[in-house]
Design a protein around this motif. Sequence first.
Motif, short mmCIF file in Angstrom:
data_model
loop_
_atom_site.label_atom_id
_atom_site.label_comp_id
_atom_site.label_asym_id
_atom_site.label_seq_id
_atom_site.Cartn_x
_atom_site.Cartn_y
_atom_site.Cartn_z
N PHE A 73 10.10 0.22 2.41
CA PHE A 73 10.81 1.15 1.54
C PHE A 73 10.36 0.95 0.10
CE2 PHE A 73 13.16 0.69 5.40
CZ PHE A 73 13.54 1.99 5.69
N ASP A 74 10.33 2.05 -0.64
CA ASP A 74 9.83 2.09 -2.01
C ASP A 74 10.89 2.75 -2.88
OD1 ASP A 74 8.38 2.41 -4.37
OD2 ASP A 74 6.57 3.10 -3.35
N GLY A 75 11.31 2.04 -3.92
CA GLY A 75 12.30 2.59 -4.84
C GLY A 75 11.77 3.70 -5.72
N ASN A 76 10.45 3.85 -5.76
CA ASN A 76 9.83 4.93 -6.54
C ASN A 76 9.71 6.14 -5.62
OD1 ASN A 76 8.25 6.67 -8.00
ND2 ASN A 76 6.56 5.24 -8.32
N ALA A 77 10.59 7.12 -5.82
CA ALA A 77 10.63 8.28 -4.93
C ALA A 77 9.57 9.33 -5.28
CB ALA A 77 12.02 8.93 -4.99
N ALA A 78 8.93 9.19 -6.43
CA ALA A 78 7.89 10.16 -6.81
C ALA A 78 6.68 10.00 -5.89
CB ALA A 78 7.48 9.94 -8.26
N PRO A 79 6.05 11.10 -5.51
CA PRO A 79 4.85 10.99 -4.65
C PRO A 79 3.76 10.15 -5.33
CG PRO A 79 5.61 13.26 -4.78
CD PRO A 79 6.38 12.49 -5.81
N HIS A 80 3.23 9.20 -4.59
CA HIS A 80 2.12 8.37 -5.08
C HIS A 80 1.45 7.71 -3.88
CE1 HIS A 80 5.62 5.64 -4.94
NE2 HIS A 80 4.76 4.66 -4.74
N TYR A 81 0.27 7.18 -4.13
CA TYR A 81 -0.53 6.57 -3.06
C TYR A 81 -0.30 5.06 -2.99
CZ TYR A 81 -3.02 11.03 -3.30
OH TYR A 81 -3.34 12.37 -3.30
N HIS A 82 -0.71 4.49 -1.85
CA HIS A 82 -0.56 3.06 -1.61
C HIS A 82 -1.87 2.47 -1.08
CE1 HIS A 82 3.62 4.53 -1.42
NE2 HIS A 82 3.86 3.39 -2.04
N VAL A 83 -2.01 1.17 -1.26
CA VAL A 83 -3.14 0.43 -0.72
C VAL A 83 -2.56 -0.77 0.04
CG1 VAL A 83 -3.51 -0.87 -2.88
CG2 VAL A 83 -5.38 -0.64 -1.22
N ARG A 84 -3.09 -1.01 1.26
CA ARG A 84 -2.57 -2.06 2.14
C ARG A 84 -3.68 -3.03 2.52
NH1 ARG A 84 -2.44 -2.28 7.72
NH2 ARG A 84 -3.06 -0.11 7.80
N CYS A 85 -3.36 -4.33 2.46
CA CYS A 85 -4.31 -5.37 2.86
C CYS A 85 -4.32 -5.46 4.38
CB CYS A 85 -3.93 -6.71 2.25
SG CYS A 85 -5.05 -8.05 2.76
N LEU A 86 -5.50 -5.39 4.97
CA LEU A 86 -5.64 -5.46 6.42
C LEU A 86 -5.40 -6.86 6.97
CD1 LEU A 86 -8.74 -3.15 6.88
CD2 LEU A 86 -6.38 -2.65 7.53
N LYS A 87 -5.46 -7.87 6.12
CA LYS A 87 -5.26 -9.24 6.59
C LYS A 87 -3.81 -9.68 6.51
CE LYS A 87 -9.85 -11.09 6.08
NZ LYS A 87 -10.64 -12.25 5.69
N CYS A 88 -3.17 -9.53 5.36
CA CYS A 88 -1.81 -10.05 5.19
C CYS A 88 -0.74 -8.96 5.18
CB CYS A 88 -1.70 -10.87 3.91
SG CYS A 88 -1.81 -9.90 2.38
N GLY A 89 -1.15 -7.70 5.08
CA GLY A 89 -0.18 -6.60 5.09
C GLY A 89 0.40 -6.24 3.75
N ARG A 90 -0.03 -6.95 2.69
CA ARG A 90 0.47 -6.63 1.35
C ARG A 90 0.30 -5.13 1.08
NH1 ARG A 90 -2.25 -9.17 -4.11
NH2 ARG A 90 -1.82 -7.38 -5.45
N LEU A 91 1.31 -4.53 0.47
CA LEU A 91 1.30 -3.10 0.20
C LEU A 91 1.59 -2.88 -1.28
CD1 LEU A 91 1.14 -0.28 1.61
CD2 LEU A 91 3.63 -0.40 1.79
N ASP A 92 0.68 -2.26 -1.98
CA ASP A 92 0.82 -2.02 -3.42
C ASP A 92 0.74 -0.54 -3.72
OD1 ASP A 92 0.91 -4.75 -3.87
OD2 ASP A 92 -1.13 -4.89 -4.65
N ASP A 93 1.34 -0.16 -4.85
CA ASP A 93 1.15 1.20 -5.36
C ASP A 93 -0.27 1.31 -5.87
OD1 ASP A 93 3.79 1.87 -4.88
OD2 ASP A 93 4.45 1.40 -6.91
N LEU A 94 -0.84 2.50 -5.76
CA LEU A 94 -2.18 2.76 -6.26
C LEU A 94 -2.07 3.79 -7.38
CD1 LEU A 94 -5.20 2.16 -5.89
CD2 LEU A 94 -5.26 4.00 -4.21
N ASN A 95 -2.45 3.40 -8.56
CA ASN A 95 -2.35 4.28 -9.73
C ASN A 95 -3.53 5.25 -9.73
OD1 ASN A 95 -1.53 5.42 -12.10
ND2 ASN A 95 -2.21 3.73 -13.39
N LEU A 96 -3.41 6.26 -8.90
CA LEU A 96 -4.44 7.28 -8.74
C LEU A 96 -3.74 8.63 -8.82
CD1 LEU A 96 -7.50 7.64 -7.86
CD2 LEU A 96 -6.63 7.76 -5.53
#
Length: 129
Positions: A73-96
């Motif tokens: 779940f993401d508290g930022n409801a505005a549409p935006h992209y994400h990037v996920r690490c295939l090894k550990c699963g970390r999920l970050d916002d992508l400023n694109l």
Amino acid sequence: MSLGTTLRVTRQRQVLLDELCKLYTHPTADELYQIARKRLPRISLGTVYRNLELMAEHGMIQKLEVGGTQKRFDGNAAPHYHVRCLKCGRLDDLNLPLDLDLDRQAGELTDFTILRHSLEFTGICPACR
């Protein structure tokens, strides 16, 4: 409940929203439950799941169903992209910048009425590299 209705903000929903908006880790419901229990010791895991789903349905937060993992779940409801690490699963916002032309193109290529798109990039995070 339809998307046209407003969702009453209960104390439990407000606490979940407050805690979610403090985090940039895109927590699972279980992780948010552990955090919320510090402020609401009697909250149940079922209540957390139910309220997160309702808040996502009403556009207050985003529900991320990525790469076969638990919903996040993401508290930022505005549409935006994400990037996920295939090894550990970390999920970050992508400023694109959001490419709204993709919705138009997809609509032209199908007989669907395109409402929105989500885009996930995958890679290896710095800690796993």
